[in-house]
Design an enzyme around this catalytic site. Sequence first.
Site, PDB file in Angstrom:
ATOM      1  N   ASP A  24     -17.298  51.418-116.735  1.00  0.00           N
ATOM      2  CA  ASP A  24     -17.199  50.218-117.563  1.00  0.00           C
ATOM      3  C   ASP A  24     -16.385  49.141-116.841  1.00  0.00           C
ATOM      4  O   ASP A  24     -15.485  49.459-116.058  1.00  0.00           O
ATOM      5  CB  ASP A  24     -16.522  50.585-118.896  1.00  0.00           C
ATOM      6  CG  ASP A  24     -16.730  49.516-119.953  1.00  0.00           C
ATOM      7  OD1 ASP A  24     -17.606  48.647-119.770  1.00  0.00           O
ATOM      8  OD2 ASP A  24     -16.018  49.552-120.973  1.00  0.00           O
ATOM      9  N   HIS A  41     -22.389  44.037-111.557  1.00  0.00           N
ATOM     10  CA  HIS A  41     -23.198  45.255-111.430  1.00  0.00           C
ATOM     11  C   HIS A  41     -23.473  45.578-109.954  1.00  0.00           C
ATOM     12  O   HIS A  41     -23.453  46.737-109.549  1.00  0.00           O
ATOM     13  CB  HIS A  41     -24.511  45.112-112.205  1.00  0.00           C
ATOM     14  CG  HIS A  41     -24.303  44.939-113.689  1.00  0.00           C
ATOM     15  ND1 HIS A  41     -23.420  45.719-114.406  1.00  0.00           N
ATOM     16  CD2 HIS A  41     -24.845  44.079-114.585  1.00  0.00           C
ATOM     17  CE1 HIS A  41     -23.425  45.338-115.674  1.00  0.00           C
ATOM     18  NE2 HIS A  41     -24.280  44.347-115.814  1.00  0.00           N
ATOM     19  N   ASP A  71     -28.250  51.909-125.995  1.00  0.00           N
ATOM     20  CA  ASP A  71     -27.837  50.684-126.702  1.00  0.00           C
ATOM     21  C   ASP A  71     -27.758  49.472-125.762  1.00  0.00           C
ATOM     22  O   ASP A  71     -27.670  48.337-126.227  1.00  0.00           O
ATOM     23  CB  ASP A  71     -26.486  50.910-127.397  1.00  0.00           C
ATOM     24  CG  ASP A  71     -26.632  51.862-128.586  1.00  0.00           C
ATOM     25  OD1 ASP A  71     -27.684  51.791-129.257  1.00  0.00           O
ATOM     26  OD2 ASP A  71     -25.722  52.673-128.821  1.00  0.00           O
ATOM     27  N   LEU A 135     -23.817  68.661-103.774  1.00  0.00           N
ATOM     28  CA  LEU A 135     -23.395  67.918-104.966  1.00  0.00           C
ATOM     29  C   LEU A 135     -24.646  67.616-105.774  1.00  0.00           C
ATOM     30  O   LEU A 135     -25.696  67.305-105.208  1.00  0.00           O
ATOM     31  CB  LEU A 135     -22.706  66.598-104.565  1.00  0.00           C
ATOM     32  CG  LEU A 135     -22.340  65.663-105.730  1.00  0.00           C
ATOM     33  CD1 LEU A 135     -21.146  66.228-106.527  1.00  0.00           C
ATOM     34  CD2 LEU A 135     -21.974  64.263-105.217  1.00  0.00           C
ATOM     35  N   LEU A 196     -16.029  57.157-126.256  1.00  0.00           N
ATOM     36  CA  LEU A 196     -17.074  57.907-125.544  1.00  0.00           C
ATOM     37  C   LEU A 196     -18.414  57.177-125.505  1.00  0.00           C
ATOM     38  O   LEU A 196     -19.284  57.523-124.694  1.00  0.00           O
ATOM     39  CB  LEU A 196     -17.258  59.292-126.172  1.00  0.00           C
ATOM     40  CG  LEU A 196     -16.081  60.251-125.983  1.00  0.00           C
ATOM     41  CD1 LEU A 196     -16.359  61.582-126.649  1.00  0.00           C
ATOM     42  CD2 LEU A 196     -15.802  60.481-124.491  1.00  0.00           C
TER      43      LEU A 196
HETATM   44  C1  FPP Z   1     -20.760  48.722-117.996  1.00  0.00           C
HETATM   45  O1  FPP Z   1     -20.007  47.575-117.662  1.00  0.00           O
HETATM   46  C2  FPP Z   1     -21.729  48.973-116.966  1.00  0.00           C
HETATM   47  C3  FPP Z   1     -23.068  49.070-117.161  1.00  0.00           C
HETATM   48  C4  FPP Z   1     -23.715  48.912-118.471  1.00  0.00           C
HETATM   49  C5  FPP Z   1     -23.968  49.277-116.034  1.00  0.00           C
HETATM   50  C6  FPP Z   1     -23.517  50.300-115.035  1.00  0.00           C
HETATM   51  C7  FPP Z   1     -24.178  49.963-113.770  1.00  0.00           C
HETATM   52  C8  FPP Z   1     -23.605  49.999-112.571  1.00  0.00           C
HETATM   53  C9  FPP Z   1     -22.275  50.532-112.289  1.00  0.00           C
HETATM   54  C10 FPP Z   1     -24.397  49.424-111.470  1.00  0.00           C
HETATM   55  C11 FPP Z   1     -24.839  50.340-110.434  1.00  0.00           C
HETATM   56  C12 FPP Z   1     -25.278  51.671-110.882  1.00  0.00           C
HETATM   57  C13 FPP Z   1     -26.128  52.441-110.172  1.00  0.00           C
HETATM   58  C14 FPP Z   1     -26.403  53.803-110.609  1.00  0.00           C
HETATM   59  C15 FPP Z   1     -26.787  51.929-108.954  1.00  0.00           C
HETATM   60  P1  FPP Z   1     -20.155  46.298-118.538  1.00  0.00           P
HETATM   61  O2  FPP Z   1     -21.234  45.453-117.951  1.00  0.00           O
HETATM   62  O3  FPP Z   1     -20.379  46.667-119.972  1.00  0.00           O
HETATM   63  O4  FPP Z   1     -18.779  45.640-118.334  1.00  0.00           O
HETATM   64  P2  FPP Z   1     -17.927  44.824-119.403  1.00  0.00           P
HETATM   65  O5  FPP Z   1     -17.474  45.800-120.442  1.00  0.00           O
HETATM   66  O6  FPP Z   1     -16.821  44.299-118.584  1.00  0.00           O
HETATM   67  O7  FPP Z   1     -18.816  43.750-119.941  1.00  0.00           O
END
Ligand code: FPP
Length: 247
Positions: A24, A41, A71, A135, A196
Site C-alpha cells: 500500500d 505504481h 474492490d 521461491l 487486512l
Molecule cells: C496500493 O496502493 C497498491 C495497489 C492497488 C497496486 C499494487 C501494484 C503495484 C505495487 C505495482 C506493481 C505490481 C506488480 C505485481 C508488478 P495505493 O495505490 O492504494 O496507494 P494509496 O493508498 O497511497 O493511494
Amino acid sequence: MSPTSFQVSADNRRYPGHVAIIMDGNGRWANQRGKPRTAGHLAGAKTVREIVEHARRSSVRCLTLYAFSSDNWSRPKDEVDALMRLFRRHLAAETPKCVENDIRMSVVGRRDRISPELCHAIRAAEEATIDCESLHLRLAVDYSARDTMVRAAAAAPVGSPLSRDAFAELLAEVNHDDGSAGDVDLLIRTGGEQRLSDFLLWECAYAELVFSRRMWPEFGTADFDAAVEDFRARDRRFGGLSKARMG
Ligand code: FPP
C-alpha cells in the site's frame, strides 16, 4: 545471487516460510512528489523486483503479493488500465529472470474479468516457471478473500461434513491455485494503514501482522528484514501455551 542475510538454520521454524504483503502507498508516494498515481505504481513495480530478489535469498519459500483487489475495479478506468498493462509487462519481463533464479510464479484470484492478453501472460509465466522451487511468488490479482470463501462454500459437496483441509482445497481451486502455499506466517502491510482489506482472511488465521509506515515504493530490503526480526521475536502459540508456560 549474493549470500543471504537470513540463511535457513536449525532454528528455521522461527523464520517465516510464507510471507504475504499488502503493498500500500503507491498513490500517496506519487502525490507527495507531485506525480500521477501511475508513477507510484511504476515505482512500486521496482520495489516488487527488489523484494522478490531479497526473499529468494532468504528462508522464505512463498511470497504472496496483493497486486489488485476485487474492490480496486472501482478506481478510475485510466488507473485500472495502467495497472493491468503494468502487470502484463511485468509478467513478460520477469518470467525469464524467474526461470534463471528458480522462482515459480503464479497468480491467484479471478480470471474471468481480466483481459485475454493478461490471462495469456499469466499462463505463459506459470507454465515457464512451473518446475522452479527456490521461491514461490504468488501475485493476487482480482482477488477477494470473502468472494473466494463464498465461491468455495458454494462448490462444497452438499450433505457431507466439510473439514478445514477440504475447505482450504476448495479455496485454492476457485483461485486457480494449487494449495501448496498454506497458511501465512507473516503478513506485512506498508503505507501506514492497519487493516487486512479482504486479503487471505482464511490463510492469515494465525499470521503475525507487521505494519510499516513506509509507502510501498520506499519499502526496502532493510524494512523487510526488520519485519522478519519482529516476527522472530513473537511468541506464536496457535491458541495453546508457550513452551515456557507448559511447565
Ligand atoms: C496500493 O496502493 C497498491 C495497489 C492497488 C497496486 C499494487 C501494484 C503495484 C505495487 C505495482 C506493481 C505490481 C506488480 C505485481 C508488478 P495505493 O495505490 O492504494 O496507494 P494509496 O493508498 O497511497 O493511494
